[in-house]
Design a protein around this motif. Structure first.
Motif, PDB file in Angstrom:
ATOM      1  N   UNK A   1      32.558  54.384  42.447  1.00 41.76           N
ATOM      2  CA  UNK A   1      32.513  53.510  41.277  1.00 41.76           C
ATOM      3  C   UNK A   1      33.149  54.231  40.095  1.00 41.76           C
ATOM      4  N   UNK A   2      33.924  53.500  39.307  1.00 45.62           N
ATOM      5  CA  UNK A   2      34.530  54.096  38.112  1.00 45.62           C
ATOM      6  C   UNK A   2      34.261  53.203  36.901  1.00 45.62           C
ATOM      7  N   UNK A   3      33.723  53.803  35.854  1.00 48.80           N
ATOM      8  CA  UNK A   3      33.454  53.096  34.602  1.00 48.80           C
ATOM      9  C   UNK A   3      34.496  53.531  33.581  1.00 48.80           C
ATOM     10  N   UNK A   4      35.137  52.553  32.934  1.00 48.51           N
ATOM     11  CA  UNK A   4      36.263  52.805  32.039  1.00 48.51           C
ATOM     12  C   UNK A   4      35.800  53.452  30.729  1.00 48.51           C
TER      13      UNK A   4
ATOM     14  N   UNK B   1      38.916  57.399  33.789  1.00 47.27           N
ATOM     15  CA  UNK B   1      40.171  56.743  34.068  1.00 47.27           C
ATOM     16  C   UNK B   1      40.616  57.199  35.462  1.00 47.27           C
ATOM     17  N   UNK B   2      41.601  56.506  36.030  1.00 47.22           N
ATOM     18  CA  UNK B   2      42.098  56.944  37.341  1.00 47.22           C
ATOM     19  C   UNK B   2      42.688  58.352  37.259  1.00 47.22           C
TER      20      UNK B   2
ATOM     21  N   UNK C   1      40.751  47.253  39.389  1.00 42.14           N
ATOM     22  CA  UNK C   1      40.295  46.820  38.068  1.00 42.14           C
ATOM     23  C   UNK C   1      39.504  45.512  38.078  1.00 42.14           C
ATOM     24  N   UNK C   2      38.421  45.499  37.315  1.00 43.78           N
ATOM     25  CA  UNK C   2      37.707  44.251  37.065  1.00 43.78           C
ATOM     26  C   UNK C   2      38.262  43.546  35.831  1.00 43.78           C
ATOM     27  N   UNK C   3      38.988  44.264  34.975  1.00 49.29           N
ATOM     28  CA  UNK C   3      39.612  43.688  33.784  1.00 49.29           C
ATOM     29  C   UNK C   3      40.956  43.046  34.114  1.00 49.29           C
ATOM     30  N   UNK C   4      41.720  43.671  35.024  1.00 50.98           N
ATOM     31  CA  UNK C   4      43.066  43.213  35.361  1.00 50.98           C
ATOM     32  C   UNK C   4      43.114  42.719  36.805  1.00 50.98           C
ATOM     33  N   UNK C   5      44.144  41.940  37.147  1.00 50.87           N
ATOM     34  CA  UNK C   5      44.334  41.556  38.551  1.00 50.87           C
ATOM     35  C   UNK C   5      45.130  42.566  39.343  1.00 50.87           C
TER      36      UNK C   5
ATOM     37  N   UNK D   1      45.735  47.072  40.196  1.00 48.46           N
ATOM     38  CA  UNK D   1      45.039  48.353  40.285  1.00 48.46           C
ATOM     39  C   UNK D   1      45.629  49.365  39.302  1.00 48.46           C
ATOM     40  N   UNK D   2      44.785  50.273  38.848  1.00 46.43           N
ATOM     41  CA  UNK D   2      45.255  51.450  38.111  1.00 46.43           C
ATOM     42  C   UNK D   2      45.285  52.605  39.103  1.00 46.43           C
TER      43      UNK D   2
END
Length: 308
Positions: free
Chosen positions: A148-151, A253-254, A282-286, A288-289
């Motif tokens: 899991x990654x939190x921005x 961040x990635x 990403x949950x914000x974007x469609x 990936x970072x």
């Protein structure tokens, strides 16, 4: 019986880079802790080149029989794979001087919960690729780990919104008691925004130094320890709360995730070279970072395609 594959066809002559089979269903043996051997189901790709331009084909059945004899009878090690590829070439003398093997399977590891007494199984995709060019042998191990990654940016923006709401709800000059603030912090009105996080994937491909077997679980542990937020199995409320705390203390961040893994791999003497890819779905974007890092020594990993 006739063997038409051995018949020369001068009008259709041409050397071929690789010929073989993919998706072979095969049980394989893995050595775990305490020399415990476990059997798991795998998909195998077996190939040789065809450098004799006038030969119509290779002996597919010989590849299969070698795979069956080796992989179902002895644990996967660099030494056992070297012997298998040597048999590929010996059985295709005069036809081939290169051989390759790719073994894909899911490796199951029992994982304890973060806070409760529960545990559950995690499945990690693993791929072992070996190749022999004449007498030169090389082998690589690839493992995928979900976390899991939190921005960090989203966390900072959320904190600002919470501060703004506090300023609105508690006017300047007004005395505020501890219990009132505590109640406000525990309300939806107080925590007006939360940072976005997402399931993420670390893909690690390593070249082992000579003399080491496949440290599958050790590399999984190394990556998860570096990131601190691997996905969980059995989860009670206390485990979910502990997971939320870990995410809050490991904003990433990635680029951060890739560097954490990079430093951990660099410090392991068993790893001669590596390529890694941290993908945050990403949950914000469609989209990936993505961040890629390598050790970049003689194997050419430094030029690896980031989409690999």
């Amino acid at each position: 019986m006739p063997d038409v594959a051995s018949e020369a066809q001068a009008d259709r002559a041409g050397a071929l880079d690789w010929v073989g089979m993919d998706g072979i269903e095969m049980p394989v043996l893995l050595t775990g802790s305490g020399d415990h051997v476990q059997r798991t189901s795998a998909r195998v790709a077996a190939y040789v080149n065809l450098h004799r331009a006038d030969a119509r084909g290779i002996h597919m059945s010989r590849l299969y029989l070698h795979v069956d004899r080796h992989l179902s009878a002895e644990p996967l090690t660099p030494a056992s794979l070297r012997r298998l590829l040597r048999d590929f070439l010996d059985s295709h003398a005069g036809l081939s001087d290169r051989a390759s093997l790719r073994v894909r399977f899911d490796h199951f590891v029992r994982r304890a919960a973060l806070a409760s007494e529960h545990s559950g199984w995690r499945s990690y995709p693993v791929e072992i690729a070996a190749r022999m060019d004449g007498t030169e042998f090389r082998v690589e191990l690839t493992i995928e780990v979900q976390y899991s990654s939190t921005c960090p940016a989203s966390a900072a923006l959320s904190r600002q919104l919470i501060q703004d709401r506090f300023t609105t709800d508690f006017a300047d000059g007004k005395s505020v008691g501890r219990d009132e603030v505590l109640a406000w912090l525990g309300s939806e009105q107080g925590i007006v925004a939360t940072p976005h996080s997402q399931r993420s994937t670390a893909k690690v491909r390593v070249k082992l130094a000579p003399g080491f077997d496949f440290p599958i679980v050790d590399i999984i542990d190394l990556v998860e320890d570096a990131l601190q937020t691997p996905v969980q199995t059995a989860v009670k409320r206390e485990d979910e709360q502990a997971f939320a705390l870990r995410n809050g203390q490991n904003l990433m961040f990635c680029e951060d995730a890739a560097r954490r893994i990079q430093h951990a791999l660099d410090a392991d003497e068993r790893i001669a070279d590596f390529w890694l890819r941290a993908s945050h779905h990403e949950s914000l974007h469609p989209h990936d970072a993505v961040a890629v890092a390598t050790k970049g020594v003689a194997s050419g990993y430094g030029a690896a395609d980031p989409s690999a």
